[in-house]
Write a protein that holds these residues in place. Structure first.
Motif, PDB file in Angstrom:
ATOM      1  N   ASN A 191       6.960   7.292   5.775  1.00 37.30           N
ATOM      2  CA  ASN A 191       6.081   6.137   5.970  1.00 37.30           C
ATOM      3  C   ASN A 191       5.633   6.001   7.427  1.00 37.30           C
ATOM      4  O   ASN A 191       5.715   4.947   8.016  1.00 37.30           O
ATOM      5  N   PRO A 233       5.934  11.643   2.516  1.00 35.23           N
ATOM      6  CA  PRO A 233       5.665  10.272   2.065  1.00 35.23           C
ATOM      7  C   PRO A 233       6.822   9.305   2.302  1.00 35.23           C
ATOM      8  O   PRO A 233       6.607   8.137   2.563  1.00 35.23           O
ATOM      9  N   LEU A 262      -6.820  10.437  11.337  1.00 36.90           N
ATOM     10  CA  LEU A 262      -7.285  10.714   9.972  1.00 36.90           C
ATOM     11  C   LEU A 262      -8.616  11.477  10.011  1.00 36.90           C
ATOM     12  O   LEU A 262      -8.781  12.480   9.324  1.00 36.90           O
ATOM     13  N   GLY A 306       2.758   5.773   9.899  1.00 37.01           N
ATOM     14  CA  GLY A 306       1.345   5.441   9.912  1.00 37.01           C
ATOM     15  C   GLY A 306       0.550   6.437  10.736  1.00 37.01           C
ATOM     16  O   GLY A 306       1.106   7.215  11.506  1.00 37.01           O
ATOM     17  N   LEU A 321      -8.585   9.838   1.305  1.00 38.19           N
ATOM     18  CA  LEU A 321      -8.295   8.464   0.897  1.00 38.19           C
ATOM     19  C   LEU A 321      -8.346   8.252  -0.612  1.00 38.19           C
ATOM     20  O   LEU A 321      -7.657   7.384  -1.139  1.00 38.19           O
ATOM     21  N   ASN A 359       0.818  -1.220   0.000  1.00 40.73           N
ATOM     22  CA  ASN A 359       0.000   0.000   0.000  1.00 40.73           C
ATOM     23  C   ASN A 359       0.847   1.262   0.000  1.00 40.73           C
ATOM     24  O   ASN A 359       0.351   2.339   0.332  1.00 40.73           O
ATOM     25  N   ALA A 360       2.105   1.159  -0.392  1.00 39.73           N
ATOM     26  CA  ALA A 360       3.018   2.297  -0.342  1.00 39.73           C
ATOM     27  C   ALA A 360       2.493   3.481  -1.157  1.00 39.73           C
ATOM     28  O   ALA A 360       2.537   4.623  -0.691  1.00 39.73           O
ATOM     29  N   ARG A 405      -0.635   4.134  -2.048  1.00 42.90           N
ATOM     30  CA  ARG A 405      -1.838   4.666  -1.406  1.00 42.90           C
ATOM     31  C   ARG A 405      -1.488   5.519  -0.192  1.00 42.90           C
ATOM     32  O   ARG A 405      -2.065   6.583   0.030  1.00 42.90           O
ATOM     33  N   MET A 406      -0.543   5.037   0.607  1.00 43.79           N
ATOM     34  CA  MET A 406      -0.150   5.796   1.793  1.00 43.79           C
ATOM     35  C   MET A 406       0.524   7.107   1.389  1.00 43.79           C
ATOM     36  O   MET A 406       0.244   8.157   1.968  1.00 43.79           O
ATOM     37  N   LEU A 420      -2.092   9.508   0.419  1.00 47.68           N
ATOM     38  CA  LEU A 420      -2.790   9.997   1.608  1.00 47.68           C
ATOM     39  C   LEU A 420      -1.987  11.102   2.277  1.00 47.68           C
ATOM     40  O   LEU A 420      -2.524  12.169   2.607  1.00 47.68           O
ATOM     41  N   TYR A 421      -0.705  10.884   2.453  1.00 53.06           N
ATOM     42  CA  TYR A 421       0.137  11.883   3.110  1.00 53.06           C
ATOM     43  C   TYR A 421       0.219  13.150   2.264  1.00 53.06           C
ATOM     44  O   TYR A 421       0.187  14.260   2.788  1.00 53.06           O
ATOM     45  N   ILE A 458       4.129  13.036   9.051  1.00 53.04           N
ATOM     46  CA  ILE A 458       2.973  12.415   8.380  1.00 53.04           C
ATOM     47  C   ILE A 458       2.913  12.872   6.932  1.00 53.04           C
ATOM     48  O   ILE A 458       2.666  12.070   6.026  1.00 53.04           O
TER      49      ILE A 458
END
Length: 83
Positions: free
Chosen positions: A52, A49, A60, A54, A75, A7-8, A10-11, A14-15, A46
């Protein structure tokens, strides 16, 4: 055997989204962090990117509320098409 999910991307999106919407609202990292009750350094980690770091669903949701947006916008964010 459990699947290995990556999910790198996607994360990272998000950031990036958090920083994008923060800037759209005209807030500095310090201002948003203060609203969230976290340190500016925490928020900076956060938004980076490559760190990483969480984040919990609660944080969130708090970020989305502080930014005046729905959490799903963070998201589903795509940096190539932010709106």
């Amino acid at each position: 055997m459990p699947k290995n999910y990556d999910n790198a991307t996607r994360m990272a999106n998000l950031y990036y989204a958090i920083g994008y919407y923060r800037k759209q609202k005209g807030l500095s990292q310090e201002q948003l962090a203060e609203r969230l009750g976290i340190s500016r350094q925490h928020l900076a980690s956060i938004e980076a990117p490559n760190m990483n770091r969480g984040l919990s669903l609660e944080l969130l949701f708090n970020i989305a509320t502080a930014l005046g947006i729905e959490p799903y916008l963070l998201l589903k964010f795509n940096p190539d098409q932010p709106d």
